[in-house]
Design a protein around this motif. Structure first.
Motif, PDB file in Angstrom:
ATOM      1  N   UNK A 278     -35.533 -26.703 -48.035  1.00 10.16           N
ATOM      2  CA  UNK A 278     -34.751 -25.598 -47.476  1.00 10.16           C
ATOM      3  C   UNK A 278     -35.338 -25.137 -46.146  1.00 10.16           C
ATOM      4  N   UNK A 279     -36.652 -24.977 -46.080  1.00 12.83           N
ATOM      5  CA  UNK A 279     -37.289 -24.530 -44.844  1.00 12.83           C
ATOM      6  C   UNK A 279     -37.123 -25.572 -43.734  1.00 12.83           C
ATOM      7  N   UNK A 280     -37.225 -26.843 -44.098  1.00 14.48           N
ATOM      8  CA  UNK A 280     -37.066 -27.897 -43.099  1.00 14.48           C
ATOM      9  C   UNK A 280     -35.678 -27.931 -42.500  1.00 14.48           C
TER      10      UNK A 280
ATOM     11  N   UNK B  22     -41.460 -33.720 -43.724  1.00 14.99           N
ATOM     12  CA  UNK B  22     -42.805 -34.173 -43.359  1.00 14.99           C
ATOM     13  C   UNK B  22     -43.523 -33.170 -42.472  1.00 14.99           C
ATOM     14  N   UNK B  23     -42.843 -32.681 -41.454  1.00 10.92           N
ATOM     15  CA  UNK B  23     -43.501 -31.728 -40.557  1.00 10.92           C
ATOM     16  C   UNK B  23     -43.827 -30.426 -41.279  1.00 10.92           C
ATOM     17  N   UNK B  24     -42.974 -29.991 -42.194  1.00 14.42           N
ATOM     18  CA  UNK B  24     -43.268 -28.796 -42.987  1.00 14.42           C
ATOM     19  C   UNK B  24     -44.524 -29.023 -43.829  1.00 14.42           C
ATOM     20  N   UNK B  25     -44.580 -30.171 -44.495  1.00 11.97           N
ATOM     21  CA  UNK B  25     -45.708 -30.475 -45.368  1.00 11.97           C
ATOM     22  C   UNK B  25     -47.014 -30.574 -44.578  1.00 11.97           C
ATOM     23  N   UNK B  26     -47.006 -31.330 -43.479  1.00 12.24           N
ATOM     24  CA  UNK B  26     -48.238 -31.531 -42.721  1.00 12.24           C
ATOM     25  C   UNK B  26     -48.692 -30.252 -42.021  1.00 12.24           C
ATOM     26  N   UNK B  27     -47.747 -29.474 -41.515  1.00 17.04           N
ATOM     27  CA  UNK B  27     -48.123 -28.211 -40.866  1.00 17.04           C
ATOM     28  C   UNK B  27     -48.654 -27.208 -41.879  1.00 17.04           C
ATOM     29  N   UNK B  28     -48.168 -27.290 -43.115  1.00 15.70           N
ATOM     30  CA  UNK B  28     -48.628 -26.366 -44.154  1.00 15.70           C
ATOM     31  C   UNK B  28     -50.080 -26.638 -44.555  1.00 15.70           C
ATOM     32  N   UNK B  29     -50.637 -27.773 -44.154  1.00 17.60           N
ATOM     33  CA  UNK B  29     -52.031 -28.112 -44.488  1.00 17.60           C
ATOM     34  C   UNK B  29     -53.004 -27.689 -43.390  1.00 17.60           C
ATOM     35  N   UNK B  30     -52.513 -27.134 -42.307  1.00 13.67           N
ATOM     36  CA  UNK B  30     -53.392 -26.782 -41.194  1.00 13.67           C
ATOM     37  C   UNK B  30     -54.318 -25.626 -41.557  1.00 13.67           C
ATOM     38  N   UNK B  31     -55.553 -25.688 -41.075  1.00 15.73           N
ATOM     39  CA  UNK B  31     -56.489 -24.571 -41.318  1.00 15.73           C
ATOM     40  C   UNK B  31     -56.192 -23.407 -40.382  1.00 15.73           C
ATOM     41  N   UNK B  32     -56.559 -22.211 -40.800  1.00  7.78           N
ATOM     42  CA  UNK B  32     -56.386 -21.028 -39.957  1.00  7.78           C
ATOM     43  C   UNK B  32     -57.705 -20.556 -39.366  1.00  7.78           C
TER      44      UNK B  32
ATOM     45  N   UNK C 297     -40.000 -25.751 -34.189  1.00 13.57           N
ATOM     46  CA  UNK C 297     -39.645 -24.840 -35.277  1.00 13.57           C
ATOM     47  C   UNK C 297     -40.182 -25.354 -36.615  1.00 13.57           C
ATOM     48  N   UNK C 298     -40.155 -26.667 -36.799  1.00 11.13           N
ATOM     49  CA  UNK C 298     -40.676 -27.228 -38.048  1.00 11.13           C
ATOM     50  C   UNK C 298     -42.162 -26.943 -38.200  1.00 11.13           C
TER      51      UNK C 298
ATOM     52  N   UNK D 187     -43.195 -24.162 -60.828  1.00 10.09           N
ATOM     53  CA  UNK D 187     -43.849 -23.978 -59.529  1.00 10.09           C
ATOM     54  C   UNK D 187     -43.636 -25.199 -58.638  1.00 10.09           C
ATOM     55  N   UNK D 188     -43.704 -26.393 -59.229  1.00  7.08           N
ATOM     56  CA  UNK D 188     -43.475 -27.621 -58.455  1.00  7.08           C
ATOM     57  C   UNK D 188     -42.039 -27.658 -57.941  1.00  7.08           C
ATOM     58  N   UNK D 189     -41.081 -27.295 -58.806  1.00  3.18           N
ATOM     59  CA  UNK D 189     -39.676 -27.288 -58.389  1.00  3.18           C
ATOM     60  C   UNK D 189     -39.454 -26.292 -57.255  1.00  3.18           C
ATOM     61  N   UNK D 190     -40.065 -25.122 -57.367  1.00  2.88           N
ATOM     62  CA  UNK D 190     -39.923 -24.110 -56.312  1.00  2.88           C
ATOM     63  C   UNK D 190     -40.537 -24.625 -55.014  1.00  2.88           C
ATOM     64  N   UNK D 191     -41.702 -25.263 -55.112  1.00  2.67           N
ATOM     65  CA  UNK D 191     -42.364 -25.779 -53.918  1.00  2.67           C
ATOM     66  C   UNK D 191     -41.549 -26.856 -53.225  1.00  2.67           C
ATOM     67  N   UNK D 192     -41.049 -27.820 -53.984  1.00  2.00           N
ATOM     68  CA  UNK D 192     -40.250 -28.900 -53.393  1.00  2.00           C
ATOM     69  C   UNK D 192     -38.960 -28.366 -52.781  1.00  2.00           C
ATOM     70  N   UNK D 193     -38.325 -27.435 -53.477  1.00  4.81           N
ATOM     71  CA  UNK D 193     -37.101 -26.839 -52.944  1.00  4.81           C
ATOM     72  C   UNK D 193     -37.384 -26.083 -51.651  1.00  4.81           C
ATOM     73  N   UNK D 194     -38.508 -25.371 -51.618  1.00  3.35           N
ATOM     74  CA  UNK D 194     -38.870 -24.602 -50.421  1.00  3.35           C
ATOM     75  C   UNK D 194     -39.080 -25.519 -49.224  1.00  3.35           C
ATOM     76  N   UNK D 195     -39.692 -26.663 -49.436  1.00  4.09           N
ATOM     77  CA  UNK D 195     -39.942 -27.604 -48.345  1.00  4.09           C
ATOM     78  C   UNK D 195     -38.631 -28.069 -47.728  1.00  4.09           C
TER      79      UNK D 195
END
Length: 595
Positions: free
Chosen positions: A14-16, A281-291, A33-34, A4-12
């Motif tokens: 690739x998405x970035x 960084x922008x992917x990680x920080x934006x992923x922590x935003x509340x909805x 976009x980020x 799961x950690x490998x998938x998460x890091x790879x996703x960050x």
């Protein structure tokens, strides 16, 4: 768990990178976009949860990454630029910072309903104007004159100042009140400035020393530089909280300004690393935003954003430029450029988390407000600033200047003749002797590799509208044309014909990009050989008595290069486009002298 950690890091990653590519294709600020991709991948879809993925490593990794980004930004600063703009920059990072802090704090208190301590903290965070978004904007706009350098300096220097100011407010809040914390905070800021300056210069000195003495092999120079940056940043923070950002910025500026060793290879390495770090960084920080409960589109939040753009920034610039030598157009444009970037995102996320742990639950609102400001300011400035610059006359709609890649003797001669007709000409070469000779001839020449990521930032491209790749290396010419196509467009990039190729009607393979210069046989080797055998680059003003036909009769082997019209417009001769010179126009060509 490890999977799961490998998938998460790879996703960050690739998405970035995917978001960066999409922004490049659409020619829009990548940060938009980020943030959108990170928000969708995080709270909306649930693909990423950075707090679970990285745990306690999250903010140390963010801090170290921001340090590298600011060091790379510092490498683009040259102290020599301050001779003309130093007073304005000084005021922007002092008077402007103070004015912005106060006005944003008041708006946060009145429009957002923040408590006074939290409003003061948000004001401190909002004084930064992110260089990570200003740099790409300036490359796209290419404002004329000194205004671009002023905006660049302010953006880079403001980041550590804003971080230190935020620490001051944070320490006052945690101490329980103004009287209890102000003395400690004020002393802390003074110590941070002192430590940041000393360690920054020391870090630069270490790198200069090991490079000049050749104590490390070439393949270790970049890793050693990175290690020194991280060492200086961490050591500075251990001595005084948040002084590390100032240290690495000073370190970068000191390296950029020294003349003892070349640091171009370090710059290129850090530029590549910066793109990767920003993307993640922008992917990680934006992923922590509340909805929920974030109030992104509430009336108070939107009024707050609008006030920052139309009131706070113009007022801060007006106060900072009183008595300066900037004209009104430059002041207006300066008042219209204040996008926020990664430092604001990182600092707000860090302090929000720490304040919540200290019992200030209201601090959770810091992050969504900050990200709303980042998206809003980048969107507004990114989409409208080019039009504003053109409306103010600070960006030329059809710039006639030329960027010549290569500075061989015949290129320097052509550049000098163009400069005599008030055509802005910039030369760029990785050969130090060519650059030195060009500068001695009074030409503006840069010692750099135009294929590096930071070349667009290092080059002062105001008034320049076309690139001519003139090096003896066909691959460099082709790649340079492709590299600068995003700035000048396909019609504005040219290259010499590849050696030994049959280009027929003057077209080349699509991947080569540039339009073929001068003629299908006008390779670098051919022109250089003609010059060595006595041919010269000559300027002729055509008249009714000595028109183009008379010119051709006199110089039968002439190779026309440039035609300057009466209006000052410069036409470039290509293999497929042969302008028809007329009396009153100036022709620059390669000719063999006749008796």
């Amino acid at each position: 768990m490890l999977r799961d950690i490998a998938i998460g890091l790879t996703s960050i990653v690739v998405l970035g990178i995917a978001a960066q590519w999409l922004a490049w294709r659409l020619r829009l600020p990548s940060i938009l976009f980020l943030l959108i991709v990170g928000f969708l991948a995080g709270p909306v879809v649930g693909l990423l949860d950075p707090d679970v993925l990285l745990g306690d490593l999250l903010f140390p990794v963010v801090s170290l990454s921001v340090a590298i980004i600011l060091f790379e930004g510092g490498l683009s600063l040259n102290i020599a630029e301050l001779r003309e703009i130093g007073g304005v920059v000084r005021n922007l990072v002092s008077v402007g910072v103070l004015a912005t802090w106060i006005m944003v704090g008041v708006l946060a208190y009145t429009l957002l309903g923040f408590s006074l301590p939290l409003a003061a903290l948000l004001g401190a965070i909002m004084v930064v104007t992110g260089p990570t978004v200003i740099g790409p904007m300036l490359r796209h706009i290419r404002p004329d004159g000194r205004i671009g350098s002023t905006i660049k300096w302010e953006g880079i220097v403001n980041d550590p100042i804003g971080a230190i100011l935020a620490v001051l407010v944070f320490e006052i809040i945690v101490a329980g009140g103004f009287e209890a914390g102000v003395a400690v905070a004020a002393i802390g800021v003074l110590i941070a400035v002192l430590i940041g300056g000393i360690l920054g210069v020391a870090g630069a000195g270490i790198i200069v020393l090991v490079l000049r003495r050749h104590w490390i092999p070439d393949y270790l120079q970049n890793p050693v530089a990175l290690a020194v940056v991280l060492m200086i940043f961490t050591g500075s923070n251990l001595l005084q909280d948040e002084s590390g950002l100032l240290s690495v910025t000073v370190m970068g500026a000191a390296l950029a300004s020294q003349k003892l060793v070349t640091v171009r290879h370090i710059v290129e390495f850090k530029e590549t690393l910066r793109v990767l770090l920003l993307s993640t960084l922008f992917i990680v920080l934006a992923a922590r935003l509340p909805t929920e409960g974030a109030g992104y589109t509430s009336h108070g939040s939107l009024l707050f954003l609008g006030a920052l753009i139309v009131a706070v920034r113009p007022a801060a610039v007006a106060l900072s430029t009183l008595g300066s030598n900037l004209n009104w157009k430059e002041r207006v444009f300066l008042g219209f450029m204040a996008p926020r970037g990664i430092v604001a995102a990182a600092v707000s996320s860090l302090f929000a988390l720490e304040l919540v742990e200290h019992g200030y639950t209201e601090a959770e609102r810091l992050v969504p407000v900050t990200f709303l400001v980042i998206v809003g300011t980048v969107g507004v400035y990114g989409l409208t600033a080019p039009s504003v610059a053109r409306w103010l006359g600070l960006a030329t709609p059809r710039p006639q200047g030329l960027l010549l890649v290569g500075a061989a003797p015949w290129i320097r001669r052509a550049a000098a003749l163009l400069a005599e007709e008030n055509i802005r000409v910039i030369l760029a070469d990785s050969n130090w002797r060519n650059v030195t000779a060009a500068r001695q001839a009074g030409l503006l020449a840069y010692y750099l590799n135009v294929l590096s990521e930071g070349a667009m930032e290092d080059l002062e491209l105001s008034g320049v509208g076309r690139l001519l790749a003139l090096t003896p290396n066909d691959e460099v010419n082709a790649l340079a044309a492709l590299r600068f196509e995003e700035i000048f467009g396909r019609s504005g990039v040219f290259q010499l014909p590849p050696t030994g190729s049959d280009i027929g009607d003057g077209s080349v393979a699509k991947h080569l990009g540039g339009r073929i210069l001068f003629g299908k046989d006008a390779t670098h080797a051919t022109i250089s050989d003609r010059v060595e055998h006595g041919a010269v680059i000559k300027k002729n003003r055509l008249t009714e008595e000595f028109g183009y036909e008379a010119f051709q009769a006199r110089y039968e082997d002439a190779l026309p290069l440039f035609l300057i019209r009466e209006s000052g417009e410069v036409l470039v001769f290509t293999a497929t486009n042969r302008p028809a010179p007329r009396p009153g126009q100036i022709l620059i060509s390669l000719v063999t002298p006749v008796d």
